[in-house]
Design a protein around this motif. Structure first.
Motif, PDB file in Angstrom:
ATOM      1  N   GLN A   1       0.849  -1.184   0.000  1.00 38.50           N
ATOM      2  CA  GLN A   1       0.000   0.000   0.000  1.00 38.50           C
ATOM      3  C   GLN A   1       0.891   1.244   0.000  1.00 38.50           C
ATOM      4  N   THR A   2       0.417   2.309  -0.619  1.00 35.14           N
ATOM      5  CA  THR A   2       1.187   3.553  -0.635  1.00 35.14           C
ATOM      6  C   THR A   2       1.114   4.238   0.720  1.00 35.14           C
ATOM      7  N   HIS A   3       2.288   4.542   1.262  1.00 35.35           N
ATOM      8  CA  HIS A   3       2.389   5.302   2.502  1.00 35.35           C
ATOM      9  C   HIS A   3       3.362   6.449   2.276  1.00 35.35           C
ATOM     10  N   TYR A   4       3.408   7.344   3.250  1.00 32.19           N
ATOM     11  CA  TYR A   4       4.241   8.532   3.110  1.00 32.19           C
ATOM     12  C   TYR A   4       5.156   8.707   4.314  1.00 32.19           C
ATOM     13  N   MET A   5       6.211   9.450   4.084  1.00 32.93           N
ATOM     14  CA  MET A   5       7.167   9.763   5.148  1.00 32.93           C
ATOM     15  C   MET A   5       6.452  10.298   6.389  1.00 32.93           C
ATOM     16  N   THR A   6       5.405  11.069   6.186  1.00 27.22           N
ATOM     17  CA  THR A   6       4.672  11.683   7.290  1.00 27.22           C
ATOM     18  C   THR A   6       3.901  10.672   8.138  1.00 27.22           C
ATOM     19  N   ASP A   7       3.787   9.420   7.678  1.00 27.50           N
ATOM     20  CA  ASP A   7       3.083   8.393   8.439  1.00 27.50           C
ATOM     21  C   ASP A   7       3.949   7.788   9.543  1.00 27.50           C
ATOM     22  N   ILE A   8       5.250   8.036   9.514  1.00 30.59           N
ATOM     23  CA  ILE A   8       6.148   7.409  10.482  1.00 30.59           C
ATOM     24  C   ILE A   8       5.839   7.873  11.897  1.00 30.59           C
ATOM     25  N   ALA A   9       5.756   9.185  12.099  1.00 27.08           N
ATOM     26  CA  ALA A   9       5.487   9.713  13.437  1.00 27.08           C
ATOM     27  C   ALA A   9       4.111   9.283  13.939  1.00 27.08           C
ATOM     28  N   ALA A  10       3.127   9.267  13.039  1.00 30.38           N
ATOM     29  CA  ALA A  10       1.778   8.853  13.435  1.00 30.38           C
ATOM     30  C   ALA A  10       1.759   7.389  13.868  1.00 30.38           C
ATOM     31  N   THR A  11       2.528   6.564  13.183  1.00 25.27           N
ATOM     32  CA  THR A  11       2.626   5.144  13.530  1.00 25.27           C
ATOM     33  C   THR A  11       3.284   4.970  14.885  1.00 25.27           C
ATOM     34  N   LEU A  12       4.372   5.698  15.121  1.00 25.34           N
ATOM     35  CA  LEU A  12       5.045   5.630  16.417  1.00 25.34           C
ATOM     36  C   LEU A  12       4.123   6.098  17.536  1.00 25.34           C
ATOM     37  N   ALA A  13       3.375   7.167  17.280  1.00 27.53           N
ATOM     38  CA  ALA A  13       2.441   7.676  18.296  1.00 27.53           C
ATOM     39  C   ALA A  13       1.389   6.627  18.652  1.00 27.53           C
ATOM     40  N   ALA A  14       0.889   5.924  17.628  1.00 32.53           N
ATOM     41  CA  ALA A  14      -0.114   4.886  17.872  1.00 32.53           C
ATOM     42  C   ALA A  14       0.476   3.727  18.663  1.00 32.53           C
ATOM     43  N   MET A  15       1.692   3.325  18.309  1.00 36.71           N
ATOM     44  CA  MET A  15       2.315   2.198  18.997  1.00 36.71           C
ATOM     45  C   MET A  15       2.682   2.546  20.437  1.00 36.71           C
TER      46      MET A  15
END
Length: 555
Positions: free
Chosen positions: A521-535
């Motif tokens: 799936q297409t993801h973006y550099m900006t998704d990294i921080a959001a993923t870390l925040a969720a985890m």
């Protein structure tokens, strides 16, 4: 009537189980909740400067089991991760990874930019209010003050009432300072003028003893003594071009760009050259391990964060290009460094107790000489030539003297005062510049940044330009270059475009609560921080526009 109503209510409560259950006094139940929020001992964010996504697989057969192969096979890889803005530069990439934001919001629109409000060029991390700590040079007059929003590292500190410790380490100041954020405990970068790892008074007044002790050893001289020879027999580097190419850069004093690169003579004289060799990455890993050991990262009961950026990959890539033996050797050596680092993390924190992710701030274009050699499109433009041409045109057509302040980051900055004083229609000035730019070799299109939505360029590209545009720091006109054209010299290469060769980056998570897998799936550099925040179950950074990678977080 009252008697009938009470009798009817009696019947309902007597014979209706659901009604009776509804009005029964609730019983007290006990639910078991965890005493604390589950988080890893340590988060390690690693940015490999200028790493193309395809390097994960291009050299895969030559990687060791414990380095990149372990990362790919034990980790979760978001295979189609892109940078959602342009231009794609180092400071922008590091900022966007850690803020989950884009230059339009976080304010870091380049490594440097012209600031219309200050009427001067600004470096991304400059701060004249602070002083260097660790050397007598001015290389430490830096801080994150130009970054306008918080980072995921800031949010971790906030979520734990500042009990979590955050440290940034990189040879580049911007690769250490911007990821570590505004509230970091420390940020260290390399001063090539002195051979010391330094910081600024923004963080502390004196270096910790462990940093000073490392500086005293002058490890750089040890690496110089080894010279730079290929890790394996040179004939085995079949994924690269021939060793000596005219479009590859040379080290000072060397007659060719070929191996071996003799570094011995630089010992004690030139401490900066180490950054253009794989040994610069090795020193970065040494500093990272020392930080974990001496600062007890992940070993005090709090979730700490170590933000590491490997810069030598960028310096080597700029000089020799992505198809050189030098870049292949750099990644094979980086693989060994990664293997050693993972082993250290396993031993110190325990496998599965740390969360590790690897990405890149940008990728890189092929060298135009390589492209021409293989009958592929590409070429060079000159920002200085464009500026001179525009200035001459504006003088001739509108009688405007020195109306073009600068051309940088694919943007034209006009002197609004000069234009206003002459009472010239600014819209005509910009349109004249756009018409001129569209006629230049290598330019694909040009747009007025004030009315970008009216342009006819594809929506995806328009969005990337918009995401890179900051109203108070950006220029007036933006020009897009053709594929594999860039502003540079005849040797080496660079980056900055929206094209996949510059914007398709690796993104792999490994360790704590990460199961092996991949997503296309297409993801973006900006998704990294959001993923870390969720985890980590903490707030997203203040300017975040990304989304969690649910393929990873839902496992």
């Amino acid at each position: 009537m009252r008697f009938k109503y009470l009798f009817f209510l009696f019947l309902l409560t007597s014979f209706s189980p659901s009604f009776a259950q509804k009005w029964t006094k609730p019983t007290t139940t006990t639910t078991n909740y965890a005493a604390t929020v589950a988080r890893p001992k340590l988060v390690v964010g690693m940015v490999i400067d200028q790493m193309r996504w395809d390097y994960l697989y291009r050299f895969y057969s030559r990687y060791s089991k414990g380095g990149f192969k372990r990362l790919i096979n034990e980790g979760f890889s978001a295979e189609n991760t892109f940078i959602p803005y342009t231009p794609t530069y180092t400071a922008c990439g590091h900022s966007s990874i850690y803020t989950g934001s884009v230059p339009a919001i976080n304010g870091i629109i380049g490594n440097n930019w012209y600031d219309p409000e200050q009427n001067r060029d600004v470096y991304c991390t400059e701060d004249k209010a602070v002083k260097t700590v660790g050397s007598t040079s001015r290389a430490g007059e830096m801080s994150p003050k130009n970054m306008l929003v918080t980072t995921i590292t800031d949010e971790l500190r906030l979520a734990t009432n500042f009990k979590s410790k955050v440290i940034g380490i990189s040879q580049k100041d911007r690769g250490s300072i911007l990821p570590a954020g505004h509230t970091a405990n420390a940020s260290y970068w390399y001063d090539g003028g002195t051979g010391n790892w330094i910081t600024s008074t923004f963080y502390m007044q004196t270096l910790p003893k462990w940093v000073s002790d490392y500086n005293d050893k002058k490890e750089v001289n040890k690496y110089y003594a080894n010279d730079w020879k290929t890790l394996y027999p040179i004939e085995t580097y079949t994924q690269s071009t021939a060793d000596d190419k005219s479009y590859e850069g040379k080290f000072k004093g060397e007659a060719t760009s070929a191996f071996p690169h003799l570094l011995t003579n630089y010992a004690g004289k030139n401490y900066s050259l180490i950054t253009s060799t794989p040994y610069g990455n090795t020193m970065t890993f040494e500093m990272s391990k020392l930080a974990i050991q001496q600062e007890k990262l992940g070993q005090t009961g709090n979730t700490d964060f170590l933000a590491v950026s490997c810069s030598s990959t960028d310096y080597v890539g700029h000089q020799f290009g992505p198809n050189s033996i030098e870049i292949e050797d750099t990644y094979l050596r980086l693989d060994k460094d990664l293997e050693d680092f993972f082993t250290y993390l396993d031993k110190t924190l325990g496998k599965g107790n740390y969360l590790f992710f690897l990405s890149a701030d940008h990728a890189v274009a092929h060298v135009p000489g390589f492209m021409a050699e293989n009958k592929l499109p590409g070429g060079l433009v000159s920002s200085s030539a464009i500026r001179k041409g525009l200035d001459t045109l504006m003088n001739k057509k509108f009688n405007l003297s020195k109306s073009v302040i600068t051309v940088m980051n694919n943007q034209v900055y006009f002197d609004h005062t000069v234009i206003d004083n002459k009472k010239v229609d600014f819209a005509q000035v910009k349109q004249t510049a756009i018409d001129y730019l569209k006629k230049q070799d290598g330019v694909a299109d040009a747009v007025d940044l004030q009315i970008l939505n009216t342009s006819t360029i594809p929506q995806e590209i328009r969005e990337r330009i918009t995401n890179g545009y900051n109203a108070r720091r950006s220029g007036d006109v933006y020009f897009l270059l053709k594929s594999n054209w860039f502003d540079g010299s005849a040797t080496g290469t660079t980056h900055g475009a929206w094209y996949p060769y510059d914007s398709h980056i690796p993104l792999v998570f490994m360790g704590w609560k990460v199961k092996p897998g991949k997503t296309n799936q297409t993801h973006y550099m900006t998704d990294i921080a959001a993923t870390l925040a969720a985890m980590l179950q903490i707030q997203m950074p203040s300017g975040s526009v990304g989304s969690p990678i649910t393929e990873l977080t839902h496992q």
